[in-house]
Design an enzyme around this catalytic site. Structure first.
Site: not given
Ligand code: AR6
Length: 171
Positions: A11, A34
């Protein structure tokens, strides 16, 4: 109408208006998506997260909600942080998982952005089974009333990609 696309990848490589982070309530970082977003995006993201904790989100960001920060050095303009539910075998938390996608798109609309990359929220550290998570994610995005033109699911490995592809085809 939102065009839903699937790709196998990372991502943090996505050139889109906004990438969605599978965060935790602290907003102060962690592993998985994250960790990758904060590592590659740099400290500007964490600075804005700390400012959010000091203002609107003193108690943290509740599961199912979403909030935006800069994307720092990522090839995106914004990071939309959302907090997925931890999977539970004896409590149905699917409405909270669906809310992550709906609220992320609502924040995207507030920002006026058109292209959004999503990870498979809750399917890593939070242990949500892929097949079920894919169905919930796709149903939520399909049902959303949004001006986002592309919702790109970025799947990190082949099993995740296959689960989303099967769910997208509807079989
Ligand atoms: N790009 C795309 N997908 C990824 C990437 C990446 N770079 N890295 C992992 N995935 P997770 P969660 C996939 O654990 O389950 C963190 O510590 C991964 O294979 O990132 O919502 C947070 O701080 C999986 O399919 O998120 C929270 O504490 C999916 O992304 C907690 O984990 C989600 O895995 C959130 O857990």
């Amino acid at each position: 109408m939102t065009n839903i696309t699937l790709i196998l990848g990372d991502i943090t490589d996505q050139t889109v208006d906004a990438v969605v982070n599978a965060a935790n309530s602290s907003l102060l970082g962690g592993g998985g998506v994250d960790g990758a977003i904060h590592r590659r995006g740099g400290s500007d993201i964490l600075d804005e997260c700390r400012a959010l904790r000091a203002s609107h989100y003193g108690g943290g960001l509740p599961a199912g909600q979403a909030v935006a920060t800069t994307a720092g050095r990522l090839p995106a303009r914004w990071v939309i942080h959302t907090v997925g539910p931890v999977f539970s075998a004896n409590e149905d938390r699917s409405a909270t998982l669906a809310s992550c996608y709906r609220e992320s798109l609502r924040v995207a609309d507030e920002l006026g952005v058109r292209t959004v990359a999503f990870p498979a929220v809750s399917t890593g550290v939070y242990r949500w089974p892929l097949t079920d998570a894919a169905r919930i994610a796709l149903d939520a995005v399909r049902a959303a009333d949004t001006s986002v033109t592309e919702a790109r699911f970025v799947l990190f490995d082949q099993p995740a990609y296959d689960a989303f592809e099967t769910a997208l085809r509807g079989d």
